[in-house]
Design a protein around this motif. Structure first.
Motif, short mmCIF file in Angstrom:
data_model
loop_
_atom_site.label_atom_id
_atom_site.label_comp_id
_atom_site.label_asym_id
_atom_site.label_seq_id
_atom_site.Cartn_x
_atom_site.Cartn_y
_atom_site.Cartn_z
N PRO A 93 21.83 -11.63 -7.68
CA PRO A 93 20.85 -10.66 -8.33
C PRO A 93 21.13 -9.66 -9.21
CG PRO A 93 20.23 -11.46 -6.16
CD PRO A 93 21.69 -11.46 -6.13
N ASN A 94 22.27 -8.96 -8.91
CA ASN A 94 22.66 -7.86 -9.62
C ASN A 94 23.38 -8.03 -10.88
OD1 ASN A 94 21.93 -5.79 -7.70
ND2 ASN A 94 23.75 -6.38 -6.25
N LYS A 95 23.77 -9.28 -10.99
CA LYS A 95 24.36 -9.99 -12.21
C LYS A 95 24.01 -10.84 -13.23
CE LYS A 95 29.14 -9.18 -10.09
NZ LYS A 95 30.30 -9.95 -9.54
N TYR A 96 23.08 -11.60 -12.38
CA TYR A 96 22.35 -12.74 -13.18
C TYR A 96 20.67 -12.28 -13.48
CZ TYR A 96 26.32 -15.74 -12.28
OH TYR A 96 27.56 -16.48 -12.22
N PHE A 97 20.21 -12.99 -14.49
CA PHE A 97 18.83 -12.74 -14.82
C PHE A 97 17.96 -14.02 -14.76
CE2 PHE A 97 21.99 -9.94 -17.19
CZ PHE A 97 21.79 -8.80 -16.51
N PHE A 98 16.97 -14.00 -14.47
CA PHE A 98 16.16 -15.28 -14.49
C PHE A 98 15.50 -15.48 -15.71
CE2 PHE A 98 12.05 -17.22 -13.63
CZ PHE A 98 12.47 -18.44 -12.93
N ARG A 99 15.31 -16.94 -15.78
CA ARG A 99 14.56 -17.60 -17.02
C ARG A 99 13.94 -18.84 -16.51
NH1 ARG A 99 17.64 -19.71 -22.18
NH2 ARG A 99 18.15 -21.44 -20.76
N GLU A 100 12.94 -19.27 -16.89
CA GLU A 100 12.42 -20.56 -16.46
C GLU A 100 13.31 -21.59 -17.07
OE1 GLU A 100 8.32 -21.21 -16.88
OE2 GLU A 100 7.76 -20.01 -15.21
N GLY A 101 13.10 -22.66 -16.42
CA GLY A 101 13.98 -23.73 -16.81
C GLY A 101 13.74 -24.21 -18.44
N LYS A 102 14.94 -24.46 -19.24
CA LYS A 102 14.69 -24.94 -20.51
C LYS A 102 14.93 -26.08 -20.58
CE LYS A 102 12.96 -21.12 -22.29
NZ LYS A 102 11.31 -21.21 -22.87
N GLU A 103 16.00 -26.74 -20.00
CA GLU A 103 16.67 -28.22 -20.40
C GLU A 103 15.91 -29.29 -19.89
OE1 GLU A 103 19.29 -28.04 -21.84
OE2 GLU A 103 19.75 -26.07 -21.81
N LEU A 104 14.89 -29.09 -18.94
CA LEU A 104 14.05 -30.23 -18.66
C LEU A 104 12.54 -30.05 -19.06
CD1 LEU A 104 15.18 -30.94 -14.68
CD2 LEU A 104 16.05 -32.07 -16.87
N ASP A 105 12.21 -30.97 -20.08
CA ASP A 105 10.98 -30.73 -20.68
C ASP A 105 9.97 -31.49 -19.99
OD1 ASP A 105 11.26 -33.41 -21.53
OD2 ASP A 105 12.11 -32.77 -23.41
N ARG A 106 8.66 -31.42 -20.21
CA ARG A 106 7.52 -31.95 -19.58
C ARG A 106 7.62 -33.50 -19.64
NH1 ARG A 106 2.72 -30.08 -18.37
NH2 ARG A 106 1.13 -31.41 -18.04
N ASN A 107 8.17 -34.09 -20.68
CA ASN A 107 7.97 -35.57 -20.84
C ASN A 107 9.07 -36.22 -19.73
OD1 ASN A 107 7.15 -38.14 -21.88
ND2 ASN A 107 9.31 -38.18 -22.78
N THR A 108 10.38 -35.37 -19.88
CA THR A 108 11.53 -35.91 -18.78
C THR A 108 11.22 -35.86 -17.50
OG1 THR A 108 13.09 -35.20 -20.42
CG2 THR A 108 13.95 -35.34 -18.39
N VAL A 109 10.69 -34.70 -17.08
CA VAL A 109 10.27 -34.51 -15.67
C VAL A 109 9.24 -35.64 -15.28
CG1 VAL A 109 9.17 -33.07 -13.98
CG2 VAL A 109 10.72 -32.29 -15.67
N MET A 110 8.32 -35.99 -16.21
CA MET A 110 7.47 -36.95 -15.77
C MET A 110 7.82 -38.45 -15.89
SD MET A 110 3.98 -35.60 -18.16
CE MET A 110 2.97 -37.01 -17.50
#
Length: 388
Positions: A93-110
């Motif tokens: 956590p001291n080196k990395y920063f969080f971002r919500e997932g961008k690779e899996l879109d809604r249609n793919t997950v469904m």
């Protein structure tokens, strides 16, 4: 003398070992994915349990699906927060920063969460064979519906992606790793007729684990075929959610960390975490000393209001050690002085009954809403108490 405060609730974070790690200013950086775009790294974190989130906040491609796919709000919260704990095994956590997932879109997950389609079902759905990429087993609807659902339950409930960004030598931010959470069902709910009765099939843990690991390998293979994910570390965690009626959340039970460029899962790490409801037979069987301490606390609360018996506790264990205890006390008050007196009494009980090495949070509520909050963490000599 106990200290009472009317400060904003956010003060709890300051007094409970979650003091922000302040920097002089926000860090404005360049992103690798969009050369002309700037990103802001916040100047502080509220706890070493959390990652700093890059700004401006960008919602994930599958945002909102989790609400429909998991059984309870308890599972939703724990699935997300537990996945961040899993991430810390790989991404500092001291080196990395969080971002919500961008690779899996809604249609793919469904599509991935659906059952496999037959050729007839593909035609009915208006899909082609290339879209038949579902991860749950086929149920063609033929034969006895109950037997078919019992034989082929839906194992995978949801897929959650978290992205972790890191600065490179030039000061730009790039994707440093991905963490995937696979939420697995322990109970398969199904209906034979639309708007009809709901039936259920329990799924043994051994089956959940076996199918979860098979699905994880397939998910990894698919992620590696995505251009942005060919050469980044990928961690996958397996989460076992509770039933629809549960008042405690499920838990992660295994995770694997795959090196950059690898498409092979060589081993799994066990995650020994679990929630228990206090009081309960299960808690008494597994952790008798802690369960007994809670019962003694409950009995002392009831001596203040003899006709009251509504104390409920949610206990979080990691490696069989009690870490956090969240207690709810719903009660009816007939005046503010009565609420203050009761809160003083309960605060004393918290200090007497529970060991110093655990975190305890007590929420006292009435029909009018929250009445008091008591927070005790291992590093506090006195608890924080807030009267609403």
């Amino acid at each position: 003398m106990r200290k009472f405060s009317l400060l904003a609730l956010s003060v709890v974070f300051l007094l409970s070992g979650c003091a922000p790690a302040f920097q002089k200013q926000d860090d404005v950086v360049q992103t690798k994915e969009k050369a002309k775009e700037k990103a802001i790294i916040p100047k502080y974190t509220i706890s070493d349990k959390y990652y700093r989130t890059m700004l401006p906040f960008e919602p994930g491609g599958a945002r909102g699906l989790i609400v429909n796919n998991l059984n309870t709000r308890y599972d939703i919260n724990e699935f997300e927060l537990g996945l961040m704990r899993i991430a810390q095994n790989t991404f500092d956590p001291n080196k990395y920063f969080f971002r919500e997932g961008k690779e899996l879109d809604r249609n793919t997950v469904m599509l991935w969460l659906n059952r496999k389609f037959t050729s007839e079902q593909l035609a009915t759905q208006g899909l082609n064979e290339s879209e038949n990429i579902c991860l749950n087993p086929l149920n063609d609807g033929k034969g006895d519906p109950k037997a078919a659902n019992s034989k082929n339950p839906i194992y995978l409930a949801h897929i959650l992606e978290h992205d972790y960004m890191i600065k490179d030598d030039s000061g730009s931010v790039k994707l440093g790793g991905v963490v995937i959470g696979l939420a697995m069902n322990t109970i398969h709910y199904y209906q034979i007729q639309q708007f009809g009765d709901t039936f259920e099939t329990k799924i043994p843990h051994a089956d959940v684990e076996r199918e979860g690991k098979k699905i994880a390998q397939e998910v990894l293979n698919r992620l590696r075929r995505m251009s942005d994910l060919k050469n980044v570390p990928i961690t996958i965690g397996l989460f076992e959610q509770q039933s629809r009626t549960s008042v405690i959340p499920g838990n992660f039970f295994a995770y694997t960390a795959v090196d950059s460029g690898s498409s092979s899962i060589d081993s799994w790490n066990k995650v020994n975490e679990k929630y228990f409801l206090f009081p309960s037979t299960e808690a008494m069987d597994a952790h008798r000393d802690d369960a007994t301490a809670f019962l003694n606390f409950e009995q002392d609360v009831e001596t203040y209001f003899p006709n009251f018996n509504g104390v409920i506790g949610k206990a979080f264990y990691a490696d069989d050690q009690l870490k956090d205890l969240n207690i709810s006390i719903p009660i009816q008050f007939y005046g503010k002085s009565e609420a203050i007196g009761f809160t003083q009494y309960v605060t004393g009980l918290v200090m007497e009954h529970f060991p110093k090495y655990i975190s305890v949070e007590v929420n006292v509520t009435s029909v009018n809403g929250p009445e008091a909050l008591i927070v005790k963490t291992p590093d506090m000599s006195e608890p924080f108490v807030h009267i609403y």
